[in-house]
Motif scaffolding. Structure first.
Motif, PDB file in Angstrom:
ATOM      1  N   SER A   7      -0.881  12.047 -12.702  1.00  0.00           N
ATOM      2  CA  SER A   7      -1.325  12.491 -11.301  1.00  0.00           C
ATOM      3  C   SER A   7      -0.220  13.393 -10.676  1.00  0.00           C
ATOM      4  O   SER A   7      -0.683  14.570 -10.018  1.00  0.00           O
ATOM      5  N   VAL A   8       0.915  13.168 -11.011  1.00  0.00           N
ATOM      6  CA  VAL A   8       1.942  14.177 -10.510  1.00  0.00           C
ATOM      7  C   VAL A   8       1.725  15.425 -11.387  1.00  0.00           C
ATOM      8  O   VAL A   8       1.973  16.634 -10.565  1.00  0.00           O
ATOM      9  N   GLN A   9       1.155  15.330 -12.606  1.00  0.00           N
ATOM     10  CA  GLN A   9       1.048  16.808 -13.362  1.00  0.00           C
ATOM     11  C   GLN A   9       0.002  17.604 -12.725  1.00  0.00           C
ATOM     12  O   GLN A   9      -0.214  18.741 -12.563  1.00  0.00           O
ATOM     13  N   LEU A  10      -1.083  16.422 -12.035  1.00  0.00           N
ATOM     14  CA  LEU A  10      -2.449  17.343 -11.297  1.00  0.00           C
ATOM     15  C   LEU A  10      -1.724  17.885 -10.096  1.00  0.00           C
ATOM     16  O   LEU A  10      -2.392  18.946  -9.787  1.00  0.00           O
ATOM     17  N   ALA A  11      -0.731  17.174  -9.590  1.00  0.00           N
ATOM     18  CA  ALA A  11      -0.187  17.760  -8.258  1.00  0.00           C
ATOM     19  C   ALA A  11       0.293  18.975  -8.396  1.00  0.00           C
ATOM     20  O   ALA A  11       0.458  20.092  -7.579  1.00  0.00           O
ATOM     21  N   LYS A  12       0.896  19.141  -9.533  1.00  0.00           N
ATOM     22  CA  LYS A  12       1.679  20.555  -9.920  1.00  0.00           C
ATOM     23  C   LYS A  12       0.873  21.552 -10.016  1.00  0.00           C
ATOM     24  O   LYS A  12       1.137  22.728  -9.916  1.00  0.00           O
ATOM     25  N   GLU A  13      -0.307  21.216 -10.699  1.00  0.00           N
ATOM     26  CA  GLU A  13      -1.410  22.297 -10.961  1.00  0.00           C
ATOM     27  C   GLU A  13      -2.398  22.656  -9.891  1.00  0.00           C
ATOM     28  O   GLU A  13      -2.552  23.480  -9.590  1.00  0.00           O
ATOM     29  N   LYS A  14      -2.572  21.409  -9.079  1.00  0.00           N
ATOM     30  CA  LYS A  14      -3.779  21.606  -8.198  1.00  0.00           C
ATOM     31  C   LYS A  14      -3.170  21.384  -6.718  1.00  0.00           C
ATOM     32  O   LYS A  14      -4.082  21.483  -5.804  1.00  0.00           O
ATOM     33  N   GLY A  15      -2.215  20.841  -6.658  1.00  0.00           N
ATOM     34  CA  GLY A  15      -1.419  20.470  -5.189  1.00  0.00           C
ATOM     35  C   GLY A  15      -1.645  18.966  -5.094  1.00  0.00           C
ATOM     36  O   GLY A  15      -2.673  18.196  -5.627  1.00  0.00           O
ATOM     37  N   ALA A  16      -0.716  18.404  -4.322  1.00  0.00           N
ATOM     38  CA  ALA A  16      -0.781  16.965  -3.693  1.00  0.00           C
ATOM     39  C   ALA A  16      -1.880  16.621  -2.950  1.00  0.00           C
ATOM     40  O   ALA A  16      -2.511  17.741  -2.296  1.00  0.00           O
ATOM     41  N   PHE A  17      -2.055  15.387  -2.732  1.00  0.00           N
ATOM     42  CA  PHE A  17      -3.307  15.039  -1.724  1.00  0.00           C
ATOM     43  C   PHE A  17      -2.873  15.396  -0.362  1.00  0.00           C
ATOM     44  O   PHE A  17      -1.583  15.322   0.048  1.00  0.00           O
ATOM     45  N   PRO A  18      -3.579  15.692   0.578  1.00  0.00           N
ATOM     46  CA  PRO A  18      -3.137  16.650   1.800  1.00  0.00           C
ATOM     47  C   PRO A  18      -2.218  15.660   3.070  1.00  0.00           C
ATOM     48  O   PRO A  18      -1.432  16.110   3.406  1.00  0.00           O
ATOM     49  N   LEU A  19      -2.416  14.049   2.744  1.00  0.00           N
ATOM     50  CA  LEU A  19      -1.637  13.463   3.380  1.00  0.00           C
ATOM     51  C   LEU A  19      -0.196  12.908   2.833  1.00  0.00           C
ATOM     52  O   LEU A  19       0.295  11.850   3.433  1.00  0.00           O
ATOM     53  N   PHE A  20      -0.115  13.574   1.926  1.00  0.00           N
ATOM     54  CA  PHE A  20       1.191  13.033   1.266  1.00  0.00           C
ATOM     55  C   PHE A  20       2.492  13.367   1.956  1.00  0.00           C
ATOM     56  O   PHE A  20       2.713  14.425   2.417  1.00  0.00           O
ATOM     57  N   ASP A  21       3.207  12.329   1.991  1.00  0.00           N
ATOM     58  CA  ASP A  21       4.589  12.443   2.669  1.00  0.00           C
ATOM     59  C   ASP A  21       5.731  11.508   1.751  1.00  0.00           C
ATOM     60  O   ASP A  21       5.685  10.384   1.473  1.00  0.00           O
ATOM     61  N   ALA A  22       6.513  12.257   1.285  1.00  0.00           N
ATOM     62  CA  ALA A  22       7.326  11.762  -0.148  1.00  0.00           C
ATOM     63  C   ALA A  22       8.198  10.668   0.310  1.00  0.00           C
ATOM     64  O   ALA A  22       8.183   9.417  -0.396  1.00  0.00           O
ATOM     65  N   GLU A  23       8.715  10.570   1.480  1.00  0.00           N
ATOM     66  CA  GLU A  23       9.607   9.390   1.940  1.00  0.00           C
ATOM     67  C   GLU A  23       8.685   8.000   2.359  1.00  0.00           C
ATOM     68  O   GLU A  23       9.098   7.161   1.862  1.00  0.00           O
ATOM     69  N   GLY A  24       7.783   8.354   3.021  1.00  0.00           N
ATOM     70  CA  GLY A  24       6.790   7.409   3.238  1.00  0.00           C
ATOM     71  C   GLY A  24       6.032   6.729   2.294  1.00  0.00           C
ATOM     72  O   GLY A  24       5.961   5.429   1.976  1.00  0.00           O
ATOM     73  N   TYR A  25       5.883   7.505   1.232  1.00  0.00           N
ATOM     74  CA  TYR A  25       5.061   7.164  -0.032  1.00  0.00           C
ATOM     75  C   TYR A  25       5.913   6.352  -0.781  1.00  0.00           C
ATOM     76  O   TYR A  25       5.540   5.372  -1.453  1.00  0.00           O
ATOM     77  N   LEU A  26       7.180   6.833  -1.189  1.00  0.00           N
ATOM     78  CA  LEU A  26       8.025   6.023  -1.981  1.00  0.00           C
ATOM     79  C   LEU A  26       8.777   4.918  -1.598  1.00  0.00           C
ATOM     80  O   LEU A  26       9.325   4.302  -2.304  1.00  0.00           O
ATOM     81  N   ALA A  27       8.452   4.704  -0.150  1.00  0.00           N
ATOM     82  CA  ALA A  27       8.942   3.511   0.451  1.00  0.00           C
ATOM     83  C   ALA A  27       8.051   2.331   0.424  1.00  0.00           C
ATOM     84  O   ALA A  27       8.319   1.136   1.148  1.00  0.00           O
TER      85      ALA A  27
ATOM     86  N   ASN B 224       0.978  -1.269   0.070  1.00  0.00           N
ATOM     87  CA  ASN B 224       0.024  -0.072  -0.035  1.00  0.00           C
ATOM     88  C   ASN B 224       0.847   1.327   0.157  1.00  0.00           C
ATOM     89  O   ASN B 224       1.820   1.382   0.777  1.00  0.00           O
ATOM     90  N   ASN B 225       0.535   2.336  -1.204  1.00  0.00           N
ATOM     91  CA  ASN B 225       1.443   3.349  -1.090  1.00  0.00           C
ATOM     92  C   ASN B 225       1.020   4.263   0.321  1.00  0.00           C
ATOM     93  O   ASN B 225       2.179   5.122   0.374  1.00  0.00           O
ATOM     94  N   LEU B 226       0.017   4.085   0.919  1.00  0.00           N
ATOM     95  CA  LEU B 226      -0.278   4.831   2.148  1.00  0.00           C
ATOM     96  C   LEU B 226       0.108   3.908   3.537  1.00  0.00           C
ATOM     97  O   LEU B 226      -0.214   4.244   4.587  1.00  0.00           O
ATOM     98  N   ASN B 227       0.958   2.927   3.379  1.00  0.00           N
ATOM     99  CA  ASN B 227       0.994   2.205   4.608  1.00  0.00           C
ATOM    100  C   ASN B 227       1.680   2.876   5.702  1.00  0.00           C
ATOM    101  O   ASN B 227       1.785   2.491   6.882  1.00  0.00           O
ATOM    102  N   TYR B 228       2.392   4.192   5.656  1.00  0.00           N
ATOM    103  CA  TYR B 228       2.699   5.035   6.535  1.00  0.00           C
ATOM    104  C   TYR B 228       1.718   5.823   7.178  1.00  0.00           C
ATOM    105  O   TYR B 228       1.799   6.246   8.389  1.00  0.00           O
ATOM    106  N   CYS B 229       0.288   5.658   6.926  1.00  0.00           N
ATOM    107  CA  CYS B 229      -0.654   6.512   7.436  1.00  0.00           C
ATOM    108  C   CYS B 229      -2.020   5.775   7.606  1.00  0.00           C
ATOM    109  O   CYS B 229      -2.945   6.344   8.142  1.00  0.00           O
ATOM    110  N   GLU B 230      -2.026   4.537   7.246  1.00  0.00           N
ATOM    111  CA  GLU B 230      -3.158   3.629   7.355  1.00  0.00           C
ATOM    112  C   GLU B 230      -2.988   2.350   7.288  1.00  0.00           C
ATOM    113  O   GLU B 230      -2.035   1.668   6.921  1.00  0.00           O
ATOM    114  N   THR B 231      -3.882   1.621   7.893  1.00  0.00           N
ATOM    115  CA  THR B 231      -3.805  -0.067   7.994  1.00  0.00           C
ATOM    116  C   THR B 231      -5.112  -0.514   7.462  1.00  0.00           C
ATOM    117  O   THR B 231      -6.257  -0.027   7.880  1.00  0.00           O
TER     118      THR B 231
END
Length: 824
Positions: A382-402, A254-261
């Motif tokens: 989705s990265v392009q949308l983040a550049k235009e509109k912002g990343a999702f609020p709970l985004f954490d680069a290191e946790g996400y990429l791990a 899960n891409n979000l395993n740093y903030c959800e189970t």
């Protein structure tokens, strides 16, 4: 001109997706109006709505991108419905007040049309002490029964069909009761069940180690892990449930395993979700993107795919902002993570078009390449949308990429995420697409193989009659258009019935590597698969990286379909013909049928009734070999089915007979699974012309909800019986009644409604008195013994349209005739 590739597509659009006024007057006058309505609604949140409306319309046009049915039906309607398909509800507290608060939330969500998933592992086991009340706990299954009743109540009130998923951990003390719950055909009918299987449990199974069942640190029972595994396997072998979810793998990837189970999924399993998580679905129609199909130059237009994926991601992201939510907690969860589930449909058709055999190693490799291309395009969009509109609020680069999924992604994508963030936490999921696949011209569903090349669908007309129409798979239709209606299908044309189970697993595993959520897929198994081989399917799914496994083995409980293995009559018939030096044309001439019929026979392994002897002679084999020896199912063709006459002479009377003082009769007790009180039927007979025939019926029940219709039925049937003549049609009409809420399994047989059950009782009485020769005999159109088309797989009766065409598709029982699905 019409955009629809087949009449079935237009019928599905009109029935499910076309916007209409309350009185049924169409607002969407054409499918173009539907596309425009969706495009306008989803572009309304953009800074330049006109620009994006046209781009969204182009993506929708000609069914290239298919939003999930909820979006297609609800976007731009101003109705109080959610555009999200399904939800996982909040964590169930282990106390009475919290449990019933969760029940209320579930009812509110289902009322707006959302399917729900729940983990019942958080409720203490049966028999555990309840502090302060000097009582023992009733256990999670007792509360699941309450949820089941709630779902039936919501559904009977006229809302969308209920769909629920219940999960339970493999170490919960009540897991054995959970596994066996569906052995009672009347229990938990609104639920799909899945066991949350951990890596530790699978290791214990392999090592033949003991396994502890515990709750809150207290061990209640210890048993061999293999014994528990065998119980899970035996349940799904016999009843197609429970499914298996490899929960540790889901959380690791899960891409979000740093903030959800995650501990539960939506009803079909393609969306593992945290508490209050929502699944938002849509599919790229792969069949529309192949250039030069069925030629040496056939290829998927990857540039068009990239562009279509980018547009689809933007549309789906906008749904998060445009949709209503049943609960505030669901809205906050969706806004904070903005997860979407972009998948595919028509994959099997696309593989056929590039001349690859579904299930082969090369087809699996091609599937992985295409799915990786989609994943890359979706993440970059989705990265392009983040550049235009912002990343999702709970985004954490290191946790996400791990996370497990992102660790496998290409470095350029990882670097883009690290530099700019990403708009949507998860982007890909492969969902059930049964209905939208029909709507798109009967393309193959999701990543499933083609189920049947063609079949006959009976369509109910306004005057109550039924007409028949041929429904052909999209790729098969295209091939026939290119090479002629009688062209022999190449060897790479395979379907769900001819594939080995491990070939299904191979395809699921190939796709799963590049899908960050999960996949809804059914692994079809032959009825005669051994239990040991069946278990191997699940072990292979675990070893090859699948996040879950759902199988379907036709039997007396789950309902049968005509299955043909590669080593069966279909292949042997073709081999025998070729050994005899005959072409398909030769055989067609010999049997006085057209060549397309021979092609169907050889592809599906069935014979034309009444021509078996000629077929055997032409192929220089025995008729017994064709009929029985190699397992080719004998199907009765339409022109060979002659209705039997009632055993007794048919006596027609211009006036009803007077009732004698005394009549001989029998009383029968009918217990319907969902009914608190039994129904009692008394059938009295009269002797006419030396034969006993039914004269009157009395139907009684203590259930007052039944009072009006039982009285009406009593009077109408008795009036018909007293007129005389061939009254067997009463049985036909009753047995043809299908309850839209679903029927029930009674003594191992699916009965589509309580009225059909009454018809069955009357029929059995007629048989016992000699008025009919046997069950199904003397009836002109018995729905349980009707004529089957040469290449039509046959399953249980559909509760919506009554056709014997229910099959497990992508983890959910789905009707191939009308698109009815328990889960969509």
């Amino acid at each position: 001109m019409t955009r629809f590739a087949a009449p079935i597509a237009e019928q599905i659009w009109d029935m499910k997706y076309r916007l209409k006024q309350a009185d049924g007057t169409p607002i969407d006058l054409s499918v173009e109006d539907t596309w425009r309505r969706i495009a306008r609604s989803l572009s309304s949140v953009e800074a330049d709505p006109a620009l994006w409306e046209d781009r969204f319309y182009t993506a929708l046009e000609d069914f290239k991108y298919l939003p999930a049915g909820r979006i297609t039906a609800g976007a731009g309607t101003n109705r109080s419905v959610t555009l999200f398909n399904c939800f996982v509800m909040g964590t169930i507290p282990d106390n009475m007040g919290g449990i019933f608060e969760m029940l209320k939330e579930a009812a509110v969500t289902m009322q707006q049309g959302g399917g729900i998933g729940y983990d019942f592992s958080t409720i203490r086991p049966k028999g555990a002490p309840v502090a302060g009340v000097a009582a023992d706990a009733s256990g999670p299954l007792s509360f699941m029964d309450v949820w089941d009743s709630m779902c039936r109540t919501i559904m009977s009130a006229g809302s969308r069909r209920g769909a629920m998923m219940a999960t339970m951990r493999c170490d919960h003390p009540d897991i054995e009761d959970f596994i066996g719950a569906k052995s009672d055909s009347a229990r938990l009918r609104m639920f799909n069940l899945s066991v949350l299987v951990t890596d530790a449990f699978m290791a214990a199974v392999k090592a033949d180690a003991p396994w502890e069942l515990q709750f809150d640190g207290v061990v209640y029972h210890t048993l061999p892990a293999r014994d528990l595994w065998n119980k899970i396997m035996r349940g799904t072998y016999d009843y197609a449930e429970p499914g298996v979810i490899f929960i540790d793998r889901i959380n690791q990837a899960n891409n979000l395993n740093y903030c959800e189970t995650i501990s539960a999924t939506n009803p079909c399993g393609e969306q593992p979700l945290p508490p209050y998580g929502a699944c938002l679905l849509g599919s790229i129609n792969m069949a529309r993107l192949v250039n030069d199909p069925f030629t040496g130059d056939a290829h998927l237009d990857e540039a068009a795919l990239d562009e279509l994926v980018a547009t689809a991601v933007r549309m789906m992201d906008n749904v998060v902002d445009a949709s209503k939510f049943p609960l505030e907690a669901q809205r906050l969860e969706a806004m904070n993570k903005r997860r979407i589930g972009l998948g595919v449909t028509g994959l099997a058709d696309a593989l056929l078009m590039v001349r690859l055999r579904y299930g082969s190693e090369e087809a699996a490799r091609q599937t992985a390449r295409w799915l990786k291309r989609i994943a890359r395009a979706a993440y970059l969009a989705s990265v392009q949308l983040a550049k235009e509109k912002g990343a999702f609020p709970l985004f954490d680069a290191e946790g996400y990429l791990a996370s497990g999924t992102m660790m496998a992604m290409d470095e350029d994508v990882r670097e883009a995420v690290r530099a700019h963030g990403i708009r949507n936490a998860l982007v890909t999921s492969i969902a059930p697409t049964g209905t939208i696949s029909l709507y798109a011209g009967n393309v193959s569903s999701g990543i499933e193989p083609v189920f049947a090349y063609s079949y006959t669908r009976k369509v109910l007309q306004k005057d109550g009659t039924r007409t028949e129409e041929e429904i052909a798979d999209y790729a098969v239709t295209l091939y026939r258009e290119m090479y002629g209606a009688d062209a022999e299908l190449p060897e790479y044309f395979v379907n769900a019935q001819t594939l080995a189970p491990l070939e299904h697993v191979r395809m699921q595993a190939a796709a799963q590597k590049w899908v960050d959520s999960s996949i809804s897929k059914t692994i079809n198994c032959p009825e005669d698969i051994s239990f040991e081989d069946f278990k191997d399917v699940y072990l292979e799914a675990f070893e090859t990286g699948c996040k879950g496994c759902t199988t379907y083995r036709p039997n007396a409980v789950t309902g049968s379909v005509l299955s043909v293995s590669e080593d069966s009559s279909a292949m042997r018939m073709k081999t025998a013909r070729k050994k005899a030096g005959l072409t398909q044309h030769d055989l067609a001439v010999a049997l006085d049928v057209n060549q397309a019929t021979i092609s169907k026979l050889e592809n599906l392994g069935v014979e034309k009734f009444g021509k078996i002897e000629e077929l055997a002679s032409a192929m220089q084999v025995s008729a017994a070999w064709l009929r029985f020896g190699q397992g080719a199912p004998e199907i009765v063709a339409t022109d060979a089915a002659e209705p039997r006459q009632p055993h007794g002479d048919v006596v027609y009377m211009s006036e009803p007979l007077d009732r004698p003082q005394a009549l001989e009769g029998n009383t029968y007790k009918l217990k319907w699974p969902d009914s608190e009180h039994a129904i009692y039927l008394t059938i009295n007979d009269i002797i006419v012309g030396g034969h006993r025939r039914p004269f009157e019926v009395f139907i009684n029940s203590k259930n007052m909800e039944h009072f009006a219709w039982t009285v009406a039925l009593t009077r109408m049937i008795s009036a018909v019986f007293r007129r005389g003549g061939d009254v067997s049609f009463v049985v036909e009409e009753l047995k043809a009644v299908f309850d839209p809420r679903g029927g029930a399994w009674v003594q191992g047989k699916y009965i589509p409604s309580i009225l059909a059950a009454i018809g069955g009782v009357i029929e059995r009485h007629m048989v016992s008195t000699g008025f009919l020769e046997g069950e199904g005999m003397g009836l002109k159109s018995d729905p349980q013994a009707q004529v089957v088309n040469l290449d039509q797989p046959r399953g249980p009766a559909c509760p919506n349209c009554g056709q014997l065409d229910l099959r497990m598709v992508e983890g959910c029982m789905t009707c191939g005739s009308c698109g009815h699905s328990k889960c969509s």
